[in-house]
Every structure is written in structure tokens, then in C-alpha cells.
Scaffold this motif. Structure first.
Motif, short mmCIF file in Angstrom:
data_model
loop_
_atom_site.label_atom_id
_atom_site.label_comp_id
_atom_site.label_asym_id
_atom_site.label_seq_id
_atom_site.Cartn_x
_atom_site.Cartn_y
_atom_site.Cartn_z
N TRP A 15 0.82 -1.21 0.00
CA TRP A 15 0.00 0.00 0.00
C TRP A 15 0.85 1.27 0.00
N ARG A 67 -2.16 2.87 -4.19
CA ARG A 67 -3.32 3.08 -3.32
C ARG A 67 -4.29 1.89 -3.40
N HIS A 68 -4.16 1.10 -4.44
CA HIS A 68 -5.06 -0.05 -4.62
C HIS A 68 -4.29 -1.24 -5.17
N TYR A 72 -6.47 -4.20 -6.23
CA TYR A 72 -7.08 -4.03 -7.55
C TYR A 72 -6.05 -4.25 -8.66
N ILE A 101 -12.25 1.82 -8.10
CA ILE A 101 -11.56 2.95 -7.48
C ILE A 101 -12.44 4.19 -7.26
N GLU A 145 -12.60 5.59 -3.49
CA GLU A 145 -11.84 6.78 -3.14
C GLU A 145 -12.77 7.89 -2.62
#
Length: 269
Positions: free
Chosen positions: A183, A187-188, A191, A233, A237
Motif C-alpha cells: 500500500w 493506493r489499490h 485491484y 476505485i 476513493e
């Protein structure tokens, strides 16, 4: 051609029925987390069956069993993870935000949304179908490479999920943003690895003299679009900005959104 078009239609119908079932479960339970659980198992089930489906009366070969096994492993790992997470929540905040926005029309809009999700999943499963039915009797090097890609993706996604789970279970991290391990680089990352795994099917499916193999490229293209621009996302987010505010804005400014990249200068350890 008729066999492949028939397979496409059967895949579409099966996913539509299973996502209608997901809508019933969501409406009766009030927990939208079951939607993603059922979607994952639905794609795994229809994908595995389509991989093993015999063409022109032939029996299933080793490649079909390999592809069916890969999609089954993916589905069981991810579906079980989402199911366990769903048991610990009252509702998925992403879908809850949609329901609040839709108001009294929420049940009808949710049904349409899930049918659109079923439609968007057809290219994913069709990619599995065409990859499994490459007209080559023996396994090739690219089949092994495709399997390795998917297994690496499953391991990477599982690691990202485990790192996030450990972070959230530490009371000292309440209200903070996870920026450690994978991380720190994305941020993902979960995914990203989810998308990465779908590259396995064009690796397996592209073959000389097999025009249907090009359809396997639909899987990574559609998965990228779904994750980065539709149900992945963007709503997540938005929810993180509501719950974490400036902490998440700082994280956004310092960390790659999707592809793992070194954190920008000033990123905390």
C-alpha cells in the motif's frame, strides 16, 4: 463460429440469472457486500464450466482443465475473502452511497446496476472460454506462463488484503490510512493484482491461426475499465475522502493510484 456465439449467449444468460439472484440476496439481507461475493463465485462458476464445455463433441483436454482450475482457485480465494469481510459489516459503503443517491428508486436502480455488471462480466468469462479452447492438443510454454501470471496475481492480491487487514485490526491505526507494504507503492494494490491476473487469459489464448484468441484481450481491458473507472476505485476513493479527509488527500498526492510505483518524496514510512 456458431459454437462460439452460442457460448457467448449462454455465458451472458447465466451471468444475468446469477446477478438477479445477487439482487434478491441484497434486497432481503440489506447487506450489499453479498453482491461482490456472489459476483465472484458467479464468474468463477460460469468461467470454469465454460472452460470445460466440450466443442463438437470432443472431451475436455488438459488445457481446459488448467484454465478451469485457475479460475476456480481465483474465485474461491477472492470470494471467500469478500464473504468473510461481508459477515463483519452491515452494508458495503460504496453500494450504500449509491442507494442513498437513488432514494426511493434504489431497488429498481440496483437491479439495473447489477444486470449491467453481469453484462460487463461477459467479456471476462468469454475470454476464459476462448483461452481454454485453443486448438492445440498439448500444453505449451505460454500456457505455463499464463498459469504463473494468475498464481502470482492471486498471491499478490492475498498479500495486499492481509496487510490491510492487519493494519485495520491495530487499534493504534484507527482513523489512519494504510501506507505500508504494498500500500506504500499503490493506493489499490489489491485491484492492481486483480487486473494483472486477467492478463493470463490472452497469454494462453493468443495463438497462430486462432482468430477467436484475440477475444481474450477483452478480459484485461474490461477489468481495467471496471476497476479504474466504474465500480472499483472511483466510489472507494470517494468513500475514503469522506471518512479520512485530509489524511487520504495526502496519501493520494504521494502514492500511485493503480500501478505500483515508488512513493513520491515526502511519503511517510
Amino acid at each position: 463460429m456458431a459454437i462460439f456465439l452460442g457460448g457467448f449467449a449462454s455465458i451472458a444468460l447465466s451471468l444475468a440469472v446469477l446477478m438477479a439472484f445477487a439482487w434478491v440476496v441484497q434486497q432481503r439481507s440489506g447487506n450489499s457486500g453479498w453482491v461482490d461475493t456472489i459476483w465472484t463465485f458467479a464468474v468463477g462458476l460460469v468461467g470454469a464450466v465454460s472452460a470445460l464445455w466440450p466443442l463438437a463433441g470432443d472431451g475436455s483436454n488438459i488445457r481446459q482443465w488448467l484454465v478451469a482450475g485457475l479460475v476456480a482457485i481465483w474465485s474461491l480465494r477472492l470470494g471467500t475473502h469478500i464473504a468473510i469481510r461481508t459477515l463483519g459489516i452491515t452494508d458495503d459503503p460504496r453500494y450504500a452511497a449509491f442507494a442513498a443517491e437513488w432514494g426511493l428508486n434504489a431497488p429498481r436502480r440496483m437491479f439495473i446496476f447489477l444486470q449491467n455488471q453481469a453484462l460487463g462480466s461477459v467479456p471476462l468469462v468469454f475470454s476464459i472460454f476462448v483461452a481454454a479452447h485453443v486448438p492445440a492438443p498439448a500444453l505449451r510454454g505460454q500456457d505455463v506462463l499464463g498459469a504463473a501470471i494468475l498464481l502470482i496475481a492471486i498471491a499478490g492480491e492475498a498479500l495486499a488484503d492481509a496487510q490491510l487487514r492487519r493494519f485495520r485490526h491495530d487499534p493504534a491505526n484507527k482513523g489512519k490510512v494504510c501506507a505500508t507494504g504494498l500500500w506504500r507503492w499503490s493506493r489499490h494494490p489489491n485491484y492492481f493484482f486483480e487486473w494483472f491476473g486477467w492478463l493470463a487469459y490472452p497469454v494462453i489464448g493468443l495463438a497462430a491461426g486462432y482468430p477467436w484468441g484475440w477475444a481474450s484481450l477483452l478480459a484485461p481491458v474490461f477489468m481495467y475499465w471496471i476497476l479504474v473507472h466504474v465500480t472499483g476505485i472511483p466510489p472507494l476513493e470517494a468513500q475514503m475522502l469522506r471518512s479520512r479527509g485530509e489524511h487520504y488527500r495526502a496519501y493520494q498526492s504521494q502514492t500511485s493510484m493503480f500501478f505500483p510505483l515508488p512513493p513520491r518524496e515526502g511519503m511517510a514510512a
